[in-house]
Design a protein around this motif. Structure first.
Motif, mmCIF file in Angstrom:
data_model
loop_
_atom_site.group_PDB
_atom_site.id
_atom_site.type_symbol
_atom_site.label_atom_id
_atom_site.label_comp_id
_atom_site.label_asym_id
_atom_site.label_seq_id
_atom_site.Cartn_x
_atom_site.Cartn_y
_atom_site.Cartn_z
ATOM 1 N N ASP A 305 64.633 9.700 20.139
ATOM 2 C CA ASP A 305 65.804 9.199 19.414
ATOM 3 C C ASP A 305 66.909 8.817 20.401
ATOM 4 O O ASP A 305 67.230 9.577 21.327
ATOM 5 C CB ASP A 305 66.333 10.274 18.445
ATOM 6 C CG ASP A 305 65.332 10.598 17.354
ATOM 7 O OD1 ASP A 305 64.546 9.704 16.992
ATOM 8 O OD2 ASP A 305 65.330 11.738 16.857
ATOM 9 N N LEU A 369 58.213 18.443 18.222
ATOM 10 C CA LEU A 369 59.661 18.267 18.044
ATOM 11 C C LEU A 369 60.442 19.324 18.812
ATOM 12 O O LEU A 369 61.465 19.024 19.447
ATOM 13 C CB LEU A 369 60.009 18.341 16.556
ATOM 14 C CG LEU A 369 59.537 17.175 15.672
ATOM 15 C CD1 LEU A 369 59.873 17.447 14.218
ATOM 16 C CD2 LEU A 369 60.175 15.871 16.112
ATOM 17 N N GLU A 370 59.959 20.561 18.756
ATOM 18 C CA GLU A 370 60.652 21.638 19.464
ATOM 19 C C GLU A 370 60.576 21.446 20.975
ATOM 20 O O GLU A 370 61.554 21.711 21.688
ATOM 21 C CB GLU A 370 60.044 22.990 19.070
ATOM 22 C CG GLU A 370 60.284 23.365 17.610
ATOM 23 C CD GLU A 370 59.475 24.582 17.188
ATOM 24 O OE1 GLU A 370 58.676 25.084 18.022
ATOM 25 O OE2 GLU A 370 59.626 25.039 16.036
ATOM 26 N N ARG A 373 63.018 18.827 21.921
ATOM 27 C CA ARG A 373 64.399 19.246 21.681
ATOM 28 C C ARG A 373 64.890 20.262 22.706
ATOM 29 O O ARG A 373 66.102 20.447 22.866
ATOM 30 C CB ARG A 373 64.502 19.823 20.270
ATOM 31 C CG ARG A 373 65.920 19.819 19.713
ATOM 32 C CD ARG A 373 65.960 19.827 18.215
ATOM 33 N NE ARG A 373 64.913 20.650 17.634
ATOM 34 C CZ ARG A 373 64.213 20.308 16.561
ATOM 35 N NH1 ARG A 373 64.441 19.136 15.991
ATOM 36 N NH2 ARG A 373 63.291 21.096 16.054
ATOM 37 N N SER A 386 66.238 14.420 20.971
ATOM 38 C CA SER A 386 65.372 14.728 19.832
ATOM 39 C C SER A 386 64.340 13.617 19.696
ATOM 40 O O SER A 386 64.381 12.615 20.410
ATOM 41 C CB SER A 386 66.188 14.867 18.547
ATOM 42 O OG SER A 386 66.841 13.643 18.226
ATOM 43 N N SER A 388 61.547 11.465 16.788
ATOM 44 C CA SER A 388 61.066 11.155 15.437
ATOM 45 C C SER A 388 59.563 10.962 15.521
ATOM 46 O O SER A 388 59.077 10.281 16.422
ATOM 47 C CB SER A 388 61.739 9.893 14.888
ATOM 48 O OG SER A 388 63.137 10.062 14.826
ATOM 49 N N GLY A 420 64.722 13.471 14.471
ATOM 50 C CA GLY A 420 64.520 14.904 14.613
ATOM 51 C C GLY A 420 63.563 15.503 13.607
ATOM 52 O O GLY A 420 63.516 16.727 13.442
ATOM 53 N N ASP A 569 75.305 11.569 18.642
ATOM 54 C CA ASP A 569 73.982 11.293 19.201
ATOM 55 C C ASP A 569 74.053 11.152 20.715
ATOM 56 O O ASP A 569 73.184 11.638 21.439
ATOM 57 C CB ASP A 569 73.409 10.022 18.573
ATOM 58 C CG ASP A 569 72.036 9.690 19.115
ATOM 59 O OD1 ASP A 569 71.148 10.559 19.052
ATOM 60 O OD2 ASP A 569 71.852 8.567 19.606
#
Length: 731
Positions: A305, A369-370, A373, A386, A388, A420, A569
């Protein structure tokens, strides 16, 4: 009374020469077979024909030399024509032998028939050579020696055939082939000797061919000539093999280079992962390779992202380092058999066979995702991004093209949802995409066809009900569809790259309207929404300056609303853009406050003048103490930071009264007016007492306090306390 035969003896040198030529012929035959196999059809035929001549000549000479070794007490000779006639069967027999050794898939029956023909043909050469001596009376053949000789020839031919076929495929069998040639050649030479030993010449015989082809020189000439022919054939095979090896090495080098180029064309240089072409190739091999397609396979498309904004802010070098770092993280969760690839600058793809259903795939997506992140330290920068994720699944998506397209569509859906998160492809997305494609075609022409317009929703002062300004909202009247909701066409504009053009049209139209109203005696600030695409454009400042200059509009009459999630963002990039716009004089508003991930330090750095409370906090004000507490905390925090507060989504009088009690500055919602075109807004103003051409309507005073300056009643402790209360209330 027994018959008397002439005494005979055998010259050892001739027998040795016959043995040498027999062994060499068998060895050369093996080399010829290898050349026939190694070359193409035309070259192979040439080697077969030439080999049959060379090997056949060797067999013919070996047989003749065995007979030359026979020495009788009478003068003898050989008829040249008959001797030459024996050469042709030898060539034919050799050709048959080479052909059978070359063709590895012949039936055993056919091989047996060929072996019998060869075994009968070789003794016949000896019989023809003996007839060339023209002895009178005719010679007698000793039965035992004759049968033994034929048996030895059959054994030698069979032994040579079996052993050669076993060793011909080996590239490094020089000693093996030589051993086979010595063994088979010796057995066949013994067979020829035994046939010569079987020749019995009656006493008193004489030769009719005396003086034709005779003498001691025949042994030397025949041996030297034929040996030279065999050596030339041998050298030819050596040169051809060397040439063939060179061609093989060249072909191998070319294949290696081609494979290297293909591999490079399918590999991402930055991460070492396969690129999109390599991923598609691996997926096709999995789906369309040998055997059945996998029972269960998932394709995951992951995009970072805000990566393009990240690169514009930090530069390509740091962006590359971030991609390499994330690629390493993603590798750590890829299983054996999975294929991870970098499909684009900010996109990865993962093929996962045998995931076992949607739930395990969802767990993997959440883990990805984790991983993305998790904050990382790169070149002294503490970075957090993050992702998608879109997921397609076989057999729901039936082929390679659908798996790739559906994963990408689902990923875009996840990104449009705010990022995210992960999203599975669902049935019906294809139809929706087809509608979106058709819609974007029409949207591209909407501006030039004057199908777009702005609707305006009033914002009122909470304390006295005076007009504070309006928010401009984009509307599209399609010639056949009628009014198309922004919920439909804004995502289409974002997906197909039209949002920048639409945003610029809104900006110009808003400035034009401000100027038109000013000339009618109305000074009404207009708020416009700024999309993430516009916010990240390098020429946004220039476009805004050009718009206000062209329409001769005071910059303070333009309010640009940016959602909290977009502003946060990339906070550093947002601050730079906010500073540039603030320097122009444009007022800035943080929209949908409370739905993003702000921190107090970031919020204090933004040169905003307004906060707009999201409608989700307003709708429950009348019956929720928690909602009231959250709005009160937002108002206190905003005022502590020197910001005005606008509450949107006000639909009831109770909500308006509570917001006024909580000291909210401005109210916006259906209670006061729905979004309306310009002429309806003027009618709305007339209903509220404004008389066009007589009254000059001035909106609420603009914000003139320095940005971020808190009122005197508030100090640093008040700001921290208000933020702490808000964090506690919102969790």
């Amino acid at each position: 009374m027994s018959q008397v035969f002439l005494p005979a003896y055998y010259q050892p040198s001739a027998l040795a020469a016959a043995w040498l030529l027999a062994v060499y012929a068998v060895y050369l035959q093996a080399l010829i077979v290898r050349r026939v196999r190694a070359n193409d059809r035309d070259a192979g035929f040439g080697w077969w024909l030439g080999g049959a001549v060379c090997v056949g000549t060797g067999v013919w000479a070996s047989t003749l030399l065995s007979l030359v070794s026979l020495k009788l007490p009478i003068q003898t000779g050989f008829v040249p024509d008959i001797i030459l006639a024996a050469w042709l069967p030898a060539v034919v027999i050799s050709g048959m032998t080479i052909w059978m050794l070359t063709h590895t898939h012949l039936s055993n029956r056919l091989r047996a028939l060929g072996g019998v023909a060869i075994a009968v043909g070789v003794p016949m050469i000896t019989f023809v050579d003996v007839s060339a001596m023209m002895l009178r009376p005719e010679v007698h053949w000793h039965g035992g020696w004759s049968l033994g000789g034929v048996a030895m020839l059959v054994a030698g031919a069979a032994l040579g055939s079996v052993l050669l076929r076993r060793n011909l495929a080996d590239e490094h069998v020089f000693h093996k082939l030589l051993t086979v040639a010595v063994a088979a050649g010796t057995v066949m030479a013994l067979g020829q000797w035994m046939l010569v030993f079987a020749v019995q010449v009656p006493a008193g015989s004489f030769s009719l061919s005396t003086g034709q082809l005779s003498g001691d020189s025949i042994e030397f000439l025949l041996t030297a000539t034929v040996l030279m022919l065999l050596v030339m054939g041998h050298l030819g095979t050596v040169q051809d093999e060397k040439s063939h090896h060179r061609q093989q090495r060249l072909a191998a080098s070319l294949r290696q280079a081609q494979n290297a180029l293909e591999e490079a064309a399918q590999q991402d240089n930055l991460t070492g992962l396969p690129n999109r072409n390599g991923f598609e190739r691996a997926l096709k091999r999995k789906m369309e390779g040998e055997g059945d397609a996998p029972a269960d396979l998932s394709v995951i498309a992951l995009t970072i992202d805000g990566f393009r904004a990240f690169v514009e802010t930090y530069g390509h070098a740091l962006g590359d380092d971030l991609v390499r770092h994330l690629a390493g993280r993603l590798r750590s969760v890829a299983r054996e058999g999975d294929v991870l690839a970098r499909a684009d600058s900010d996109e990865f793809m993962l093929m996962c066979p045998a995931m076992g259903g949607e739930h395990p795939t969802a767990q993997l997506a959440q883990r990805l995702l984790e991983l993305v992140r998790e904050p990382c330290m790169i070149n002294g920068h503490d970075l957090a991004v993050s992702a998608s994720i879109g997921i397609s699944h076989y057999p729901d998506s039936t082929n390679v093209e659908q798996l790739l397209r559906h994963a990408t569509d689902a990923m875009l859906t996840a990104r449009r949802a705010g990022g995210g998160v992960y999203c599975f492809h669902e049935r019906g997305m294809d139809r929706g995409n087809a509608q979106q494609i058709e819609l974007q075609r029409d949207l591209r022409h909407a501006i030039e066809r004057n199908e777009l317009s702005l609707y305006y929703q009033p914002k009122l002062r909470a304390d006295n009900g005076r007009l504070a300004g309006v928010e401009a909202l984009l509307r599209w009247r399609h010639p056949t569809r009628g009014m198309v909701s922004p919920v439909e066409f804004i995502p289409v504009a974002e997906r197909f790259g039209l949002i920048g053009e639409l945003g610029q049209w809104v900006l110009n139209e808003a400035c034009r309207q401000v100027r038109a109203w000013h000339e009618e005696g109305l000074d009404i600030p207009i708020a416009v929404n700024v999309s993430p695409h516009q916010l990240r454009r390098a020429d946004l400042e220039q476009r805004v300056r050009e718009a206000v200059r062209r329409h001769r509009v005071p910059a303070r009459m333009l309010i640009m609303e940016i959602t909290e999630s977009v502003a946060m963002d990339d906070i550093d990039a947002s601050i730079r853009v906010f500073d540039m716009l603030d320097a122009i004089g444009v007022r800035l508003s943080i929209d949908d406050f409370g739905t993003g991930y702000s921190s107090l330090s970031y919020l204090r750095r933004l040169p905003a003048r307004q906060l707009k409370i999201d409608r989700s906090f307003v709708k429950d004000l009348a019956n929720s103490r928690d909602a009231q507490a959250i709005v009160e905390a937002v108002v206190r925090l905003a005022h502590a930071l020197g910001l005005k507060v606008v509450a949107e989504g006000v639909e009831t009088q109770d909500q308006a009264d509570i917001l006024a009690q909580l000291q909210c500055d401005e109210l916006q919602g259906f209670l006061f007016g729905r979004p309306m075109p310009e002429h309806e807004l003027l009618a709305w103003l007339v209903q509220r007492g404004w008389r066009p051409g007589v009254d000059t309507l001035r909106a609420a005073p603009s914000d003139t306090a320095p940005r971020g300056a808190a009122p005197a009643a508030f100090g640093e402790d008040d700001i921290v306390t208000a933020w702490s209360e808000l964090e506690e209330l919102t969790g």
